[in-house]
Design a protein around this motif. Structure first.
Motif, short mmCIF file in Angstrom:
data_model
loop_
_atom_site.label_atom_id
_atom_site.label_comp_id
_atom_site.label_asym_id
_atom_site.label_seq_id
_atom_site.Cartn_x
_atom_site.Cartn_y
_atom_site.Cartn_z
N UNK A 115 0.83 -1.20 0.00
CA UNK A 115 0.00 0.00 0.00
C UNK A 115 0.87 1.25 0.00
N UNK A 116 0.54 2.18 -0.89
CA UNK A 116 1.25 3.45 -0.93
C UNK A 116 0.56 4.48 -0.08
N UNK A 117 0.50 5.70 -0.55
CA UNK A 117 -0.14 6.78 0.20
C UNK A 117 -1.65 6.58 0.23
N UNK A 118 -2.25 7.06 1.31
CA UNK A 118 -3.70 7.10 1.44
C UNK A 118 -4.08 8.56 1.65
N UNK A 119 -4.84 9.10 0.73
CA UNK A 119 -5.21 10.51 0.78
C UNK A 119 -6.68 10.63 1.14
N UNK A 120 -6.91 11.13 2.34
CA UNK A 120 -8.28 11.18 2.88
C UNK A 120 -8.95 12.50 2.53
N UNK A 121 -10.18 12.40 2.05
CA UNK A 121 -11.00 13.57 1.78
C UNK A 121 -12.20 13.56 2.72
N UNK A 122 -13.09 14.52 2.55
CA UNK A 122 -14.25 14.62 3.45
C UNK A 122 -15.13 13.38 3.35
N UNK A 123 -15.38 12.92 2.15
CA UNK A 123 -16.22 11.74 1.95
C UNK A 123 -15.48 10.74 1.07
N UNK A 124 -14.53 10.05 1.65
CA UNK A 124 -13.81 9.04 0.90
C UNK A 124 -12.31 9.22 0.95
N UNK A 125 -11.60 8.39 0.20
CA UNK A 125 -10.15 8.44 0.17
C UNK A 125 -9.62 7.81 -1.10
N UNK A 126 -8.43 8.25 -1.50
CA UNK A 126 -7.71 7.62 -2.59
C UNK A 126 -6.62 6.75 -1.97
N UNK A 127 -6.51 5.54 -2.46
CA UNK A 127 -5.53 4.59 -1.93
C UNK A 127 -4.69 4.05 -3.08
N UNK A 128 -3.38 4.21 -2.99
CA UNK A 128 -2.48 3.63 -3.98
C UNK A 128 -2.08 2.24 -3.52
N UNK A 129 -2.12 1.28 -4.42
CA UNK A 129 -1.78 -0.10 -4.05
C UNK A 129 -1.15 -0.81 -5.24
N UNK A 130 -0.40 -1.88 -4.95
CA UNK A 130 0.18 -2.66 -6.02
C UNK A 130 -0.93 -3.23 -6.89
#
Length: 251
Positions: A115-130
């Protein structure tokens, strides 16, 4: 052989394989301390092109890639993807933190290096993964805490990260690392020196233990446990010889 030496050995093996077989080779996601180890062996593997990639310019966790289109004559297939995780019903969703998202993922038995960075927003998140983890995550990430969620792959072209930055202005006797950290994180010089001496400070992903190292415009400084700042510019010098500087702190 300790873990650091094992990782450096693995990096050399990947570099050799990429060079000898003309195939792209890459590590899993590396944290700042692990990325810094590469710079200790960079000259030894200079026969093969290499680069770090975390999915966006300010990524902290990155993979190390050996090989390039210029050397091999063909492009590289993506080795990681970006997932968008969002609640099924925003109205009934909780406010979820980085720890909540990461905990839910790791509880599925996935290793942190996937798992790479996890970028959290108000309603949800972006997750980088292999890339080989994406299908599993999309199928199994269905609830985080008490919030029902869905995960789907998003195209890199539709992904845009605008970091939240806070301007920090001040005067410094010099642009030494310890002084810049003190200003950027509102701490004493003694505290900043302690972070540097305890191997918690990285300049552009390189571990730095020199308290008097001069910081250059454009440098990004990460302090483990405190966050990250960007040294933007030296605006001028006062009559007393102090430098007026502008920093940006990531919040």
């Amino acid at each position: 052989m300790n873990e650091e030496e094992l990782l450096k050995k693995r990096m050399k093996e990947l570099a050799d394989k990429a060079y000898q077989q003309s195939v792209y080779c890459s590590t899993p996601f590396l944290n700042l301390a692990e990325q810094s180890l590469f710079f200790e062996i960079e000259r030894e593997v200079s026969y093969i092109d290499s680069r770090f990639d975390g999915g966006y310019p300010d990524a902290e966790r990155k993979i190390l890639i050996f090989g390039s289109e210029e050397q091999f004559g063909y492009g590289m297939d993506p080795v990681f993807c970006c997932l968008r995780i969002e609640p099924l019903a925003v109205k009934f969703s909780e406010k979820l933190s980085h720890r909540d998202y990461l905990g839910a993922i790791l509880n599925l038995g996935i290793e942190r290096e996937c798992i790479g960075d996890i970028l959290v927003e108000e309603h949800g998140a972006y997750v980088f993964c292999l890339k080989n983890m994406t299908s599993f995550l999309c199928e199994n990430i269905t609830k985080i805490r008490h919030t029902s969620v869905r995960a789907e792959i998003v195209s890199p072209s539709s992904f845009f990260v605008q970091p939240n930055l806070k301007a920090v202005e001040g005067f410094l006797a010099s642009c030494r690392l310890d002084a810049v950290i003190s200003l950027g994180f509102s701490m004493s010089r003694k505290e900043s020196v302690s972070f540097i001496k305890n191997k918690c400070v990285f300049i552009n992903s390189r571990l730095t233990e020199n308290t008097s190292k001069m910081v250059m415009e454009g440098d990004t400084i990460s302090v483990r446990g405190k966050g990250k700042i960007r040294f933007s510019e030296v605006r001028g010098q006062s009559k007393k010889g102090r430098f007026s500087v502008l920093l940006y702190r990531y919040i």
